[in-house]
Every structure is written in structure tokens, then in C-alpha cells.
Design a protein around this motif. Sequence first.
Motif, PDB file in Angstrom:
ATOM      1  N   ASP A  55       0.831  -1.210   0.000  1.00 32.21           N
ATOM      2  CA  ASP A  55       0.000   0.000   0.000  1.00 32.21           C
ATOM      3  C   ASP A  55       0.862   1.255   0.000  1.00 32.21           C
ATOM      4  O   ASP A  55       0.494   2.277  -0.574  1.00 32.21           O
ATOM      5  CB  ASP A  55      -0.931   0.024   1.208  1.00 32.21           C
ATOM      6  CG  ASP A  55      -2.030  -1.030   1.110  1.00 32.21           C
ATOM      7  OD1 ASP A  55      -2.316  -1.492  -0.017  1.00 32.21           O
ATOM      8  OD2 ASP A  55      -2.595  -1.384   2.160  1.00 32.21           O
ATOM      9  N   ASN A  58       1.956   2.335  -3.528  1.00 35.65           N
ATOM     10  CA  ASN A  58       0.914   2.779  -4.443  1.00 35.65           C
ATOM     11  C   ASN A  58       0.838   4.313  -4.404  1.00 35.65           C
ATOM     12  O   ASN A  58       0.501   4.906  -3.376  1.00 35.65           O
ATOM     13  CB  ASN A  58      -0.424   2.154  -4.039  1.00 35.65           C
ATOM     14  CG  ASN A  58      -1.504   2.399  -5.053  1.00 35.65           C
ATOM     15  OD1 ASN A  58      -1.414   3.302  -5.873  1.00 35.65           O
ATOM     16  ND2 ASN A  58      -2.546   1.586  -4.996  1.00 35.65           N
ATOM     17  N   SER A  59       1.130   4.959  -5.516  1.00 33.45           N
ATOM     18  CA  SER A  59       1.149   6.424  -5.567  1.00 33.45           C
ATOM     19  C   SER A  59      -0.233   7.034  -5.359  1.00 33.45           C
ATOM     20  O   SER A  59      -0.349   8.204  -5.010  1.00 33.45           O
ATOM     21  CB  SER A  59       1.738   6.903  -6.889  1.00 33.45           C
ATOM     22  OG  SER A  59       0.942   6.461  -7.970  1.00 33.45           O
ATOM     23  N   GLU A  60      -1.288   6.250  -5.539  1.00 38.59           N
ATOM     24  CA  GLU A  60      -2.647   6.740  -5.313  1.00 38.59           C
ATOM     25  C   GLU A  60      -2.883   7.065  -3.840  1.00 38.59           C
ATOM     26  O   GLU A  60      -3.704   7.909  -3.507  1.00 38.59           O
ATOM     27  CB  GLU A  60      -3.657   5.684  -5.776  1.00 38.59           C
ATOM     28  CG  GLU A  60      -5.095   6.109  -5.655  1.00 38.59           C
ATOM     29  CD  GLU A  60      -6.046   5.027  -6.155  1.00 38.59           C
ATOM     30  OE1 GLU A  60      -7.237   5.136  -5.822  1.00 38.59           O
ATOM     31  OE2 GLU A  60      -5.605   4.102  -6.835  1.00 38.59           O
ATOM     32  N   TYR A  61      -2.151   6.408  -2.947  1.00 38.72           N
ATOM     33  CA  TYR A  61      -2.311   6.599  -1.509  1.00 38.72           C
ATOM     34  C   TYR A  61      -1.228   7.495  -0.910  1.00 38.72           C
ATOM     35  O   TYR A  61      -1.074   7.539   0.302  1.00 38.72           O
ATOM     36  CB  TYR A  61      -2.291   5.251  -0.782  1.00 38.72           C
ATOM     37  CG  TYR A  61      -3.259   4.235  -1.322  1.00 38.72           C
ATOM     38  CD1 TYR A  61      -4.544   4.590  -1.707  1.00 38.72           C
ATOM     39  CD2 TYR A  61      -2.891   2.906  -1.450  1.00 38.72           C
ATOM     40  CE1 TYR A  61      -5.432   3.654  -2.199  1.00 38.72           C
ATOM     41  CE2 TYR A  61      -3.782   1.965  -1.938  1.00 38.72           C
ATOM     42  CZ  TYR A  61      -5.044   2.339  -2.318  1.00 38.72           C
ATOM     43  OH  TYR A  61      -5.916   1.414  -2.803  1.00 38.72           O
TER      44      TYR A  61
END
Length: 70
Positions: A55, A58-61
Amino acid sequence: MLYWTPLELEQVFEGWDNLKLQLTQVSYDGVIMEVKPLGDGTGEIVRLLSTEPLDYLNSEYAPGNIINIV
């Protein structure tokens, strides 16, 4: 962490007591994180609280990203 400065301790931490962040824990796509609500149904990610190492990759987070929290 060490912080070397010629300033006195009171000057370094001036205003620290007035800093109040309203953080909320949310689960977004199954990932638990702390966000700062922005007031329009969105929030800015402050930090992840996940125990899954992937997690954090993950660049989204990434902290600073805006997500829907409604």
C-alpha cells in the motif's frame, strides 16, 4: 531527530499549541488512512495506517493526494 539552531526552544515551538488538525480515519479501497477533511466530501491524505507494505508503494495513496471520503 536532532534540530540544531541558534534560536531558543520557545521560539522554535512558538504557535505549536495552536496547531489543531482535524484528522479522520477512513477506509478507502480497503486501506485505512488518516485524512484531513476539506469540507466538500473530499479529504487530503495525511498518512497511511495500513499494515500491507505494498500500500505504501501505491502512488494513489501518497500523502497530499485528494480522495473522496463520503
